[in-house]
Design a protein around this motif. Structure first.
Motif, mmCIF file in Angstrom:
data_model
loop_
_atom_site.group_PDB
_atom_site.id
_atom_site.type_symbol
_atom_site.label_atom_id
_atom_site.label_comp_id
_atom_site.label_asym_id
_atom_site.label_seq_id
_atom_site.Cartn_x
_atom_site.Cartn_y
_atom_site.Cartn_z
ATOM 1 N N LEU A 242 0.854 -1.187 0.000
ATOM 2 C CA LEU A 242 0.000 0.000 0.000
ATOM 3 C C LEU A 242 0.890 1.237 0.000
ATOM 4 O O LEU A 242 1.332 1.709 1.036
ATOM 5 C CB LEU A 242 -0.912 -0.001 1.230
ATOM 6 N N HIS A 243 1.180 1.753 -1.173
ATOM 7 C CA HIS A 243 2.068 2.905 -1.273
ATOM 8 C C HIS A 243 1.508 3.879 -2.300
ATOM 9 O O HIS A 243 0.466 3.646 -2.898
ATOM 10 C CB HIS A 243 3.485 2.456 -1.658
ATOM 11 N N GLY A 244 2.210 4.955 -2.502
ATOM 12 C CA GLY A 244 1.758 5.980 -3.431
ATOM 13 C C GLY A 244 1.141 7.162 -2.692
ATOM 14 O O GLY A 244 0.901 7.119 -1.483
ATOM 15 N N HIS A 245 0.902 8.221 -3.459
ATOM 16 C CA HIS A 245 0.369 9.442 -2.859
ATOM 17 C C HIS A 245 -1.006 9.237 -2.228
ATOM 18 O O HIS A 245 -1.314 9.824 -1.183
ATOM 19 C CB HIS A 245 0.280 10.537 -3.924
ATOM 20 N N ARG A 246 -1.834 8.396 -2.863
ATOM 21 C CA ARG A 246 -3.193 8.228 -2.351
ATOM 22 C C ARG A 246 -3.180 7.627 -0.944
ATOM 23 O O ARG A 246 -3.868 8.112 -0.039
ATOM 24 C CB ARG A 246 -4.003 7.338 -3.310
ATOM 25 N N ILE A 247 -2.372 6.580 -0.763
ATOM 26 C CA ILE A 247 -2.284 5.953 0.559
ATOM 27 C C ILE A 247 -1.589 6.886 1.551
ATOM 28 O O ILE A 247 -1.966 6.946 2.735
ATOM 29 C CB ILE A 247 -1.559 4.605 0.467
ATOM 30 N N SER A 248 -0.596 7.629 1.083
ATOM 31 C CA SER A 248 0.071 8.588 1.980
ATOM 32 C C SER A 248 -0.908 9.667 2.448
ATOM 33 O O SER A 248 -0.868 10.099 3.604
ATOM 34 C CB SER A 248 1.264 9.234 1.264
ATOM 35 N N LEU A 249 -1.788 10.095 1.558
ATOM 36 C CA LEU A 249 -2.819 11.058 1.955
ATOM 37 C C LEU A 249 -3.747 10.463 3.003
ATOM 38 O O LEU A 249 -4.102 11.126 3.986
ATOM 39 C CB LEU A 249 -3.622 11.497 0.729
ATOM 40 N N HIS A 250 -4.125 9.203 2.789
ATOM 41 C CA HIS A 250 -4.974 8.544 3.782
ATOM 42 C C HIS A 250 -4.282 8.484 5.142
ATOM 43 O O HIS A 250 -4.898 8.749 6.181
ATOM 44 C CB HIS A 250 -5.321 7.125 3.326
ATOM 45 N N PHE A 323 -2.279 10.930 -17.682
ATOM 46 C CA PHE A 323 -0.867 10.571 -17.517
ATOM 47 C C PHE A 323 -0.130 11.547 -16.604
ATOM 48 O O PHE A 323 1.056 11.810 -16.790
ATOM 49 C CB PHE A 323 -0.156 10.497 -18.875
ATOM 50 N N ALA A 324 -0.810 12.122 -15.656
ATOM 51 C CA ALA A 324 -0.161 13.071 -14.738
ATOM 52 C C ALA A 324 0.738 12.305 -13.774
ATOM 53 O O ALA A 324 0.362 11.263 -13.232
ATOM 54 C CB ALA A 324 -1.203 13.860 -13.958
ATOM 55 N N SER A 325 1.936 12.819 -13.575
ATOM 56 C CA SER A 325 2.856 12.198 -12.621
ATOM 57 C C SER A 325 2.471 12.642 -11.208
ATOM 58 O O SER A 325 1.896 13.715 -11.003
ATOM 59 C CB SER A 325 4.296 12.615 -12.921
ATOM 60 N N GLU A 326 2.839 11.810 -10.245
ATOM 61 C CA GLU A 326 2.456 12.120 -8.870
ATOM 62 C C GLU A 326 3.202 13.338 -8.336
ATOM 63 O O GLU A 326 2.666 14.098 -7.541
ATOM 64 C CB GLU A 326 2.722 10.901 -7.975
ATOM 65 N N GLY A 327 4.445 13.557 -8.755
ATOM 66 C CA GLY A 327 5.195 14.725 -8.317
ATOM 67 C C GLY A 327 5.601 14.629 -6.850
ATOM 68 O O GLY A 327 5.546 13.567 -6.221
ATOM 69 N N SER A 328 5.962 15.764 -6.286
ATOM 70 C CA SER A 328 6.429 15.802 -4.902
ATOM 71 C C SER A 328 5.248 15.836 -3.931
ATOM 72 O O SER A 328 4.234 16.471 -4.199
ATOM 73 C CB SER A 328 7.314 17.017 -4.679
ATOM 74 N N PHE A 329 5.445 15.156 -2.798
ATOM 75 C CA PHE A 329 4.405 15.142 -1.771
ATOM 76 C C PHE A 329 4.514 16.339 -0.842
ATOM 77 O O PHE A 329 3.660 16.542 0.013
ATOM 78 C CB PHE A 329 4.514 13.836 -0.956
ATOM 79 N N LEU A 330 5.558 17.154 -1.023
ATOM 80 C CA LEU A 330 5.794 18.275 -0.123
ATOM 81 C C LEU A 330 4.635 19.263 -0.112
ATOM 82 O O LEU A 330 4.288 19.818 0.942
ATOM 83 C CB LEU A 330 7.093 18.993 -0.524
ATOM 84 N N ILE A 331 4.016 19.486 -1.293
ATOM 85 C CA ILE A 331 2.928 20.446 -1.363
ATOM 86 C C ILE A 331 1.765 20.040 -0.464
ATOM 87 O O ILE A 331 1.102 20.864 0.168
ATOM 88 C CB ILE A 331 2.439 20.597 -2.838
ATOM 89 N N PHE A 332 1.547 18.720 -0.346
ATOM 90 C CA PHE A 332 0.465 18.245 0.512
ATOM 91 C C PHE A 332 0.807 18.448 1.990
ATOM 92 O O PHE A 332 -0.077 18.781 2.800
ATOM 93 C CB PHE A 332 0.165 16.782 0.225
ATOM 94 N N TYR A 333 2.075 18.248 2.332
ATOM 95 C CA TYR A 333 2.478 18.519 3.719
ATOM 96 C C TYR A 333 2.271 19.994 4.067
ATOM 97 O O TYR A 333 1.831 20.336 5.173
ATOM 98 C CB TYR A 333 3.944 18.141 3.933
ATOM 99 N N LEU A 334 2.605 20.871 3.137
ATOM 100 C CA LEU A 334 2.450 22.301 3.385
ATOM 101 C C LEU A 334 0.989 22.685 3.552
ATOM 102 O O LEU A 334 0.649 23.531 4.394
ATOM 103 C CB LEU A 334 3.078 23.104 2.231
#
Length: 506
Positions: A242-250, A323-334
């Motif tokens: 279970l990885h990726g931005h979606r799970i990290s958001l959860h 086809f959008a790339s996930e990019g950096s997760f930093l913006i979500f932390y901010l």
């Protein structure tokens, strides 16, 4: 002639003494005597008004602004007020008026109580010294808040609560219909031998029992959320699949909800419930720890909505941009952890400068909107994004019924569409608070608000984890791995048996 003068003087002195002896007296409660003490009207008015000040709500005062009411031993039974080696004997003194917070109804409620005491003395308590009292019954008296009439022994008197009783837990006063309070009754017990019980019971007037129930319901709902969130977080953290931005958001959303639930429970158990116990007032002390805990609770509340916005934003970007790339997760932390710092800091500064009292438990609508506006904006933007997601999905479904990714998108959209209204429904249903005088609607409102608020974490964990097909898949694989490790061949035999069963069936 001198004899007549002597008779006249004697009659005049007798009349004066008789009038003095028959001066009406009023009875007021006193901590030294269960049945109180009798005072002339003027002294009674001062004494009763001092009691009204003594029993005024802590929420009417700032820290250390309240004067202490004590008995004056030298002029017993008069009352005096002391603070910082200063003494005030007059209840109408300007120093006492200035001790109330200017933005509170304290002075108005205090004067209303004093006026009720004077009316009580004139209409109920007035008793001439020559009037005999029944020693087998409890005498009429003023207890510091209201009148009590003669009561047979043993018995209990009950009467409607006065409207000037306000506590930290009941800042709006009592529920009422018309001019009569129906939130509860005050009671006072007349014991055997015609002795009043030392204290009257005003718990229902201050809604202590009801407010305790409301807080227990809210704490119970938060406990249910914690019980659901902890294993859900463990599943997301333990399974590497279970990885990726979606799970990290959860995971971050679950952490935010869990921390807020723990902070809210801590604040209510240590501060709010202490205010409902009639014990020492934690809020009145206005300690740093208490205010810091409330500030952390407000911050975590805002972070809940920011992470919910991140969920909607990520899903919209995933579906609307091919086809959008996930990019950096930093913006979500901010967004999730950083943005809530700004309104919370402004809120804390304004509280410290202009409304630093009662552990910030008393809501100020102007300050609360500093925190509410970002939350409401996040919900509004999320609803716009999800409306656009539904539009995209409908378009995709019409163009390609056999689009392989469409079912997965539909599951994700359905899950998110269920979740986001859940976060906004408590604002929609409880945005308008009913008039606190209407008890039934107030009860319905409070229970609905507490349940919708406290159970958010439980419902989110059910929707995003326990009902998630991807989670089910990895847990099934993990279960099979454990079975194969400790019971080799069990799955293969089950598979052969299933295959033979299918052949026989078909």
């Amino acid at each position: 002639m001198s004899g007549w003068m002597t008779v006249i003087l004697t009659l005049a002195m007798s009349t004066i003494c008789t009038a003095a002896e028959e001066e009406p007296l009023c009875r007021v409660a006193n901590q030294r005597q269960p049945n109180g003490i009798l005072l002339p009207r003027e002294k009674f008015a001062r004494y009763a008004c001092a009691l009204c000040y003594k029993y005024s709500s802590n929420s009417f005062f700032t820290k250390d602004s309240r004067w202490i009411v004590v008995d004056d031993v030298d002029n017993y039974p008069m009352k005096i007020f002391k603070r910082d080696n200063m003494t005030v004997r007059d209840p109408d003194s300007q120093e006492l008026y200035q001790s109330f917070r200017p933005d509170s109804p304290g002075v108005e409620k205090w004067r209303s109580c004093c006026h009720s005491a004077e009316e009580c003395c004139n209409s109920v308590l007035s008793l001439s010294t020559g009037e005999n009292e029944d020693n087998s019954s409890c005498p009429r008296l003023w207890d510091g808040w209201q009148c009590w009439r003669d009561a047979p022994s043993p018995s209990e008197q009950r009467q409607f609560c006065p409207d000037y009783i306000i506590s930290a837990s009941n800042p709006g006063g009592n529920c009422s219909t018309g001019s009569r309070n129906v939130s509860g009754f005050a009671s006072r017990r007349c014991e055997e031998g015609g002795q009043w019980r030392m204290r009257s019971s005003y718990e229902t007037c201050m809604r202590l029992d009801a407010d305790r129930r409301h807080n227990y319901v809210l704490i119970g709902a938060y406990i249910a959320s914690v019980i659901m969130l902890v294993p859900a977080l463990a599943i997301f953290c333990l399974y590497e699949q279970l990885h990726g931005h979606r799970i990290s958001l959860h995971r971050n959303l679950f952490c935010s909800l869990l921390l807020h639930a723990l902070a809210e429970m801590t604040f209510r158990c240590t501060v709010v419930l202490s205010e409902l116990s009639l014990g020492p007032s934690v809020a009145a002390e206005n300690g740093v720890e208490c205010r810091l805990l409330l500030a952390v609770t407000k911050y975590l509340r805002s972070s809940n909505y920011m992470w919910m916005f991140c969920e909607g934003f990520h899903l919209h970007r995933l579906i609307s941009v091919a086809f959008a790339s996930e990019g950096s997760f930093l913006i979500f932390y901010l967004i999730g952890w950083g943005i809530p710092i700004v309104p919370t800091t402004i809120y804390v500064i304004l509280r410290i400068l202009y409304h630093d009292s009662a552990c910030w438990m008393e809501e100020n609508p102007y300050y609360e909107w500093i925190l509410l506006v970002p939350n409401l904006l996040s919900l509004l933007v999320n609803m716009v994004l999800l409306t656009d997601i539904v539009r995209i999905m409908v378009t995709v479904a019409r163009r390609s019924v056999h689009h392989q990714e469409a079912p997965n998108y539909r599951k994700t959209v359905r899950a998110t569409l269920v979740l986001v209204p859940l976060f906004g429904v408590n604002f929609v249903l409880t945005l308008y608070r009913p008039d606190p005088r209407f008890c039934i609607w107030r009860e319905v409102y409070l229970y609905a608000d507490h349940l919708l608020d406290g159970l958010q974490g439980a419902l989110v964990s059910l929707n995003f984890c326990f009902f998630n097909s991807e989670v089910h898949s990895v847990m099934k694989r993990s279960y099979r791995t454990l079975i194969d490790r400790y019971h080799p061949g069990l799955h293969s035999s089950r598979g052969s048996h299933s295959f033979m069963t299918m052949q026989t069936t078909f």
